[in-house]
Design a protein around this motif. Structure first.
Motif, PDB file in Angstrom:
ATOM      1  N   THR A  83      34.064  48.477  44.270  1.00 52.64           N
ATOM      2  CA  THR A  83      33.554  47.775  43.082  1.00 52.64           C
ATOM      3  C   THR A  83      34.643  46.929  42.445  1.00 52.64           C
ATOM      4  O   THR A  83      34.406  45.779  42.056  1.00 52.64           O
ATOM      5  CB  THR A  83      32.989  48.785  42.068  1.00 52.64           C
ATOM      6  OG1 THR A  83      32.001  49.579  42.719  1.00 52.64           O
ATOM      7  CG2 THR A  83      32.386  48.083  40.876  1.00 52.64           C
ATOM      8  N   TYR A 107      35.358  43.921  44.665  1.00 51.97           N
ATOM      9  CA  TYR A 107      34.278  42.946  44.582  1.00 51.97           C
ATOM     10  C   TYR A 107      34.340  42.172  43.271  1.00 51.97           C
ATOM     11  O   TYR A 107      34.130  40.959  43.239  1.00 51.97           O
ATOM     12  CB  TYR A 107      32.923  43.640  44.729  1.00 51.97           C
ATOM     13  CG  TYR A 107      31.765  42.685  44.638  1.00 51.97           C
ATOM     14  CD1 TYR A 107      31.468  41.842  45.703  1.00 51.97           C
ATOM     15  CD2 TYR A 107      30.993  42.609  43.488  1.00 51.97           C
ATOM     16  CE1 TYR A 107      30.419  40.951  45.618  1.00 51.97           C
ATOM     17  CE2 TYR A 107      29.942  41.728  43.393  1.00 51.97           C
ATOM     18  CZ  TYR A 107      29.651  40.894  44.467  1.00 51.97           C
ATOM     19  OH  TYR A 107      28.617  40.014  44.378  1.00 51.97           O
ATOM     20  N   SER A 108      34.644  42.891  42.180  1.00 50.04           N
ATOM     21  CA  SER A 108      34.661  42.216  40.881  1.00 50.04           C
ATOM     22  C   SER A 108      35.904  41.349  40.681  1.00 50.04           C
ATOM     23  O   SER A 108      35.878  40.431  39.861  1.00 50.04           O
ATOM     24  CB  SER A 108      34.542  43.239  39.753  1.00 50.04           C
ATOM     25  OG  SER A 108      35.652  44.092  39.752  1.00 50.04           O
ATOM     26  N   THR A 109      36.966  41.607  41.402  1.00 51.67           N
ATOM     27  CA  THR A 109      38.187  40.797  41.250  1.00 51.67           C
ATOM     28  C   THR A 109      38.330  39.726  42.315  1.00 51.67           C
ATOM     29  O   THR A 109      39.331  39.008  42.323  1.00 51.67           O
ATOM     30  CB  THR A 109      39.447  41.687  41.280  1.00 51.67           C
ATOM     31  OG1 THR A 109      39.503  42.374  42.529  1.00 51.67           O
ATOM     32  CG2 THR A 109      39.473  42.650  40.125  1.00 51.67           C
ATOM     33  N   HIS A 155      36.970  36.950  42.533  1.00 47.49           N
ATOM     34  CA  HIS A 155      36.985  35.613  41.940  1.00 47.49           C
ATOM     35  C   HIS A 155      38.284  35.345  41.199  1.00 47.49           C
ATOM     36  O   HIS A 155      38.635  34.196  40.959  1.00 47.49           O
ATOM     37  CB  HIS A 155      35.801  35.448  40.986  1.00 47.49           C
ATOM     38  CG  HIS A 155      34.489  35.689  41.648  1.00 47.49           C
ATOM     39  ND1 HIS A 155      33.975  34.861  42.611  1.00 47.49           N
ATOM     40  CD2 HIS A 155      33.595  36.701  41.515  1.00 47.49           C
ATOM     41  CE1 HIS A 155      32.810  35.332  43.028  1.00 47.49           C
ATOM     42  NE2 HIS A 155      32.558  36.451  42.376  1.00 47.49           N
TER      43      HIS A 155
END
Length: 122
Positions: free
Chosen positions: A69, A72-74, A76
């Motif tokens: 998680t 995936y969230s970092t 970008h």
């Protein structure tokens, strides 16, 4: 990791002391029947290994979910393209060693603790 291992050994030792104290009569009866100290300690060791193995596998699965998680969230924000598949495999294998080592440490601690406590029986 070292502090976690020390805490694990202390927790297993305290649990073994509690179990030995509550099951004193049963262990004495096993001695009367003819059970060896190593047989009793092996039972404690295997039971501890089974409990820790399930707990460590659950913790590993939760850690994988959290790490996935976060990655995936970092994606970008941080550029993860510099990490090759070899890096990911080495990190995964190193992460997999933690629950395996925890199981081994806990089972050895249980065996040694029980053997030491049984030696103090009258």
């Amino acid at each position: 990791v070292f502090l976690t291992a020390v805490a694990l050994v202390i927790a297993v030792n305290l649990i073994c002391k509690t179990i030995i104290a509550t099951e004193h009569e049963t262990i004495s009866l096993l001695h009367v029947i003819g059970a060896e100290d190593l047989d009793i300690a092996r039972h404690f060791q295997m039971h501890t290994a089974h409990i820790v193995m399930r707990s460590a596998a659950t913790g590993f699965a939760v850690a994988l979910i959290v790490i996935s998680t976060l990655l995936y969230s970092t994606q970008h924000i941080a550029d993860l393209s510099a990490l090759t598949w070899e890096h990911w495999i080495s990190v995964g294998l190193a992460s997999l060693l933690v629950p395996v080592c925890a199981t081994i440490i806990a089972s050895i601690a249980a065996r040694l603790s029980v053997l030491r406590l049984i030696k103090m029986f009258p």
